[in-house]
Design a protein around this motif. Structure first.
Motif, short mmCIF file in Angstrom:
data_model
loop_
_atom_site.label_atom_id
_atom_site.label_comp_id
_atom_site.label_asym_id
_atom_site.label_seq_id
_atom_site.Cartn_x
_atom_site.Cartn_y
_atom_site.Cartn_z
N SER A 183 0.83 -1.21 0.00
CA SER A 183 0.00 0.00 0.00
C SER A 183 0.86 1.25 0.00
O SER A 183 0.49 2.29 -0.56
CB SER A 183 -0.94 0.00 1.20
OG SER A 183 -0.19 -0.03 2.42
N GLU B 247 1.92 1.96 -3.52
CA GLU B 247 0.79 2.51 -4.28
C GLU B 247 0.57 3.98 -3.92
O GLU B 247 0.29 4.80 -4.79
CB GLU B 247 -0.46 1.69 -3.98
CG GLU B 247 -1.66 2.11 -4.81
CD GLU B 247 -2.87 1.23 -4.55
OE1 GLU B 247 -3.98 1.68 -4.89
OE2 GLU B 247 -2.70 0.12 -4.02
N TYR B 248 0.72 4.31 -2.64
CA TYR B 248 0.54 5.69 -2.19
C TYR B 248 1.59 6.61 -2.82
O TYR B 248 1.29 7.73 -3.24
CB TYR B 248 0.64 5.75 -0.66
CG TYR B 248 0.70 7.15 -0.09
CD1 TYR B 248 -0.44 7.93 0.00
CD2 TYR B 248 1.91 7.67 0.37
CE1 TYR B 248 -0.38 9.21 0.53
CE2 TYR B 248 1.98 8.95 0.90
CZ TYR B 248 0.83 9.72 0.98
OH TYR B 248 0.90 10.99 1.50
N ARG B 249 2.83 6.13 -2.89
CA ARG B 249 3.92 6.97 -3.39
C ARG B 249 4.03 6.96 -4.92
O ARG B 249 4.32 8.00 -5.53
CB ARG B 249 5.25 6.51 -2.79
CG ARG B 249 5.39 6.69 -1.28
CD ARG B 249 5.37 8.14 -0.86
NE ARG B 249 5.87 8.30 0.50
CZ ARG B 249 5.89 9.45 1.15
NH1 ARG B 249 5.42 10.55 0.59
NH2 ARG B 249 6.36 9.52 2.39
N CYS C 147 8.29 4.58 1.29
CA CYS C 147 6.95 3.99 1.17
C CYS C 147 6.29 3.80 2.53
O CYS C 147 5.05 3.81 2.63
CB CYS C 147 7.02 2.66 0.43
SG CYS C 147 7.44 2.83 -1.33
N LYS D 285 6.52 5.95 4.83
CA LYS D 285 6.31 7.34 5.29
C LYS D 285 7.26 7.72 6.43
O LYS D 285 7.00 8.67 7.16
CB LYS D 285 4.86 7.58 5.70
CG LYS D 285 3.85 7.37 4.58
CD LYS D 285 2.45 7.69 5.03
CE LYS D 285 1.43 7.42 3.92
NZ LYS D 285 0.04 7.69 4.35
#
Length: 729
Positions: free
Chosen positions: A2, A5-7, A66, A68
């Motif tokens: 995830s 995918e966010y980055r 990724c 964070k």
């Protein structure tokens, strides 16, 4: 996945490849728990609304990005994971996680509770005897009076002290004591988490902070193999956090401060950067950094990332900072040492700017692998596990370069550049992290300067003293008011363009009353008179006098002298403890006084004494002379090569040593128009210790310029007297 995918979205093949590579190394080195615990700390702090900055070499990791933990894209900046973690590393690397100064302790508390007091402790450190501390400690042992010890540490008495027999004895012992252990202390931010109870390895101290602390330092922890988490704090994050809150309260505008990429493309923000208008902005506000920004005409993120690294001592002292600036303005004139240097370092004009550049050159120029290249880089900063192993890698650098057919003279010069700065430069990821935060500050300063400068003041400033940030706040168009018992809070507040200084900055005012005065006002209404203030707060005579002298009771309509007479008549000449004043017997008295005049000059001196600066009159207004110099800062560039006289308000100085070990200085001043100018004071034209504290100075010197940045080479230098006190400092 995830985080990926966010980055990057779901289909970024390059990101997926790098993630798989890193995960393999992390798994094989058994550092999975280290990453997961760091992620857990970030998860908790984010759930509390805390803003963090993950910096250092950890930002080279796409896995950290990724998760964070960091906000620097390693693909965008072509960062080397090996700089952070490599197959031969036996101890875990450490993430540097910065929080606001008022949030860090809660994060530390969470770590201790989450992982247990038996398995968690703060990292210790050992302070050593250095410089003045040695002289002071020896002086105490010899039974010398404080005044004599102070004289031995006074730089202005260096020549006299050299011929003093007692000082000669101290100097002889000094050489033996230098760098010897002095006392144990606490590491700036290191937290250790162990699988077994930490008392299996060391006894623990419980300092006033209330968190268990080990009795050895980071080097011992690394040898044992402890996981270390650097939970740090800085004022810059506090500036950003509070400024965003103030903008929302004062202008009803919400800011997503994490939209950094849009800030980087904003032409107004970049123009502010290029002009060096960066006071209050994290890392880019110092005189040296502002000069560098202007010399580079820095107007974008990538140049700022480079500037954050080339300002470091290693790059600057090796001459590579000057080369970078020169080639930045004339890239067509770059003479690359070797085609590999052009291929790998074209972005930085063939100049090694970042620690990663050392790795690049070791790999691509000398044919070493990434792991050995990073070990070599670490060794040059004194962090090698074995001197013998380090020497072997140095030999390998030359041997492998020779096998690749590199000319001997080129290899020697490349090695000189590598070895001259590798231990004193930033990793590119570290510089990029600083640049991201700098852009956030700069965006706020550009569009919301009043709220931003209030936030800077309320987070205890930065590089400069409080007076300069008040000056910047005035330049932003704010109407600044002295502390007032009916309008001020404990900290600086802002409503519209009106700013009231807080009680925190009032020297001598008790902490109890700093909080009590605004709390009582909010709870029971504004104060009606001097008597009402004293009855409701329990202020004693001394504390009331401080408030009167700083102008905090001007709401009464009486001048300071009338109020001082009034408070003495009201409370008597005998000063009682604040908590023992019998307020129930206080009542207003009728009396008549002669006309008491309170002058603006008196007010200015009260403010200088109690606040540390004056709002009523500037330091230029206080000068006995009306002369303000021939040239102002804005026109300095038009007088290059000329001898001029300037008058400047002292801001700060930096002392450096020449190659012959003589002292010289770089100064920063404000002219009468409120603009900065910089000075250079060479040993042959400067007294042994030229600066005499705060105030205005008259300077005569030659205007010089470097890459379009003008400064003054000072030939004569003297402090100017002010009304009523010619030697204030």
């Amino acid at each position: 996945m995830s985080g990926m995918e966010y980055r990057y979205g779901k289909t970024n093949k390059e990101a997926l490849k790098k993630i798989k590579h890193e995960l393999k190394v992390i798994y094989e080195l058994d550092f999975c728990a280290y990453f997961l615990i760091t992620w857990d700390i970030i998860r908790y702090s984010s759930s509390q609304g805390y803003y963090h900055v993950g910096r250092g070499s950890g930002a080279n990791s796409i896995v950290a990005y990724c998760l964070k933990i960091t906000d620097v894209d390693p693909i965008e900046l072509n960062l080397y994971f090996e700089r952070f973690l490599n197959a031969q590393r036996t101890s875990p690397p450490d993430f540097d996680i910065d929080y606001s100064w008022d949030e860090r302790e809660d994060v530390q508390d969470y770590i201790f509770k989450r992982y247990g007091s038996q398995h968690t402790a703060l990292l210790g450190t050992m302070s050593t005897f250095k410089d003045r501390s040695i002289i002071r400690e020896i002086g105490k042992v010899m039974g010398l009076p404080k005044s004599e010890i102070d004289g031995f540490t006074d730089q202005t008495r260096a020549a006299i002290n050299r011929n003093n027999d007692t000082f000669k004895k101290i100097t002889a012992i000094y050489e033996r004591m230098a760098n010897m252990p002095n006392q144990r202390s606490i590491h700036a931010g290191g937290v250790l988490i162990s699988e077994d109870p930490i008392t299996y390895y060391t006894a623990l101290d419980l300092p006033p902070k209330g968190m268990a602390t080990v009795q050895w330092d980071m080097y011992e922890a690394e040898k044992i193999g402890f996981d270390k988490y650097d939970i740090l704090s800085q004022r810059g994050i506090g500036h950003i956090k509070m400024a965003v809150k103030l903008v929302e309260e004062n202008q009803q505008r919400k800011i997503d401060i994490h939209q950094v990429k849009s800030f980087m493309k904003d032409p107004v923000v970049n123009a502010q950067l290029k002009n060096g208008n960066t006071i209050g902005c994290f890392y880019i506000e110092s005189p040296a950094m502002r000069q560098l920004i202007r010399k580079l005409d820095c107007d974008n993120y990538l140049i700022l990332v480079a500037a954050s690294s080339i300002i470091r001592p290693g790059v600057a002292s090796s001459g590579m900072m000057g080369a970078y600036i020169k080639y930045h303005h004339a890239p067509d004139t770059v003479n690359y040492l070797h085609p590999v240097m052009e291929e790998q370092l074209k972005e930085t004009y063939g100049v090694m700017v970042y620690q990663e550049d050392v790795i690049k050159i070791c790999i691509h120029f000398a044919g070493m692998d990434g792991t050995d290249a990073d070990i070599l880089r670490r060794g040059m900063s004194g962090k090698y596990r074995s001197k013998k192993e380090f020497d072997r890698l140095v030999e390998r650098f030359f041997e492998e370069a020779k096998k690749l057919g590199r000319p001997d003279d080129v290899v020697a010069e490349v090695w000189r550049q590598v070895s001259s700065f590798a231990g004193y430069s930033f990793s590119k990821a570290h510089s990029a992290s600083f640049a991201v935060e700098s852009y956030q500050s700069l965006f706020l300063k550009t569009y919301y300067p009043r709220e931003f400068m209030v936030a800077v003041l309320n987070n205890y400033g930065g590089f400069y003293n409080r007076a300069l940030y008040v000056h910047e706040l005035q330049k932003s168009g704010a109407h600044i008011h002295l502390p007032c018992v009916n309008n001020s809070d404990s900290i600086v507040n802002i409503t519209g363009v009106d700013v009231y200084l807080g009680f925190v900055g009032v020297h001598g005012l008790n902490d109890t009353f700093i909080m009590l005065i605004p709390e009582e006002r909010r709870e029971n209404g504004i104060y009606q008179s001097l008597e009402d203030l004293i009855k409701r707060t329990g202020l004693g005579l001394e504390q009331t006098i401080i408030l009167i002298r700083v102008g905090a009771l001007r709401f009464t309509g009486k001048n300071k002298k009338e109020l001082l007479w009034g408070v003495h008549l009201l409370m008597g000449n005998k000063v009682k403890p604040d908590n023992e004043i019998e307020l129930f017997c206080l009542e207003a008295k009728n009396y008549s006084l002669p006309v008491l005049i309170n002058t603006k000059l008196e007010n200015a001196y009260h403010e200088l004494e109690i606040l540390g600066f004056s709002l009523s009159m500037s330091m230029f207004d206080l000068l006995e002379t009306e002369y303000r110099g021939e040239v102002c800062a804005s026109d300095l560039i038009n007088h290059v090569g000329q001898l001029v006289r300037m008058v400047g308000l002292y801001v700060c100085k930096k002392t450096v040593h020449t190659k012959t070990n003589k002292k010289m200085w770089f100064g920063t001043f404000l002219d009468v128009e409120g603009n900065f100018f910089d000075t250079v004071h060479f040993p042959n034209s400067t007294p042994a210790y030229p600066f005499r504290g705060a105030g205005c100075y008259l300077m005569a010197g030659k205007v010089v310029q470097e890459f379009g940045f003008a400064s003054l080479e000072v030939l004569k230098f003297a402090k100017l007297p002010i009304y009523g006190n010619p030697v204030i400092s």
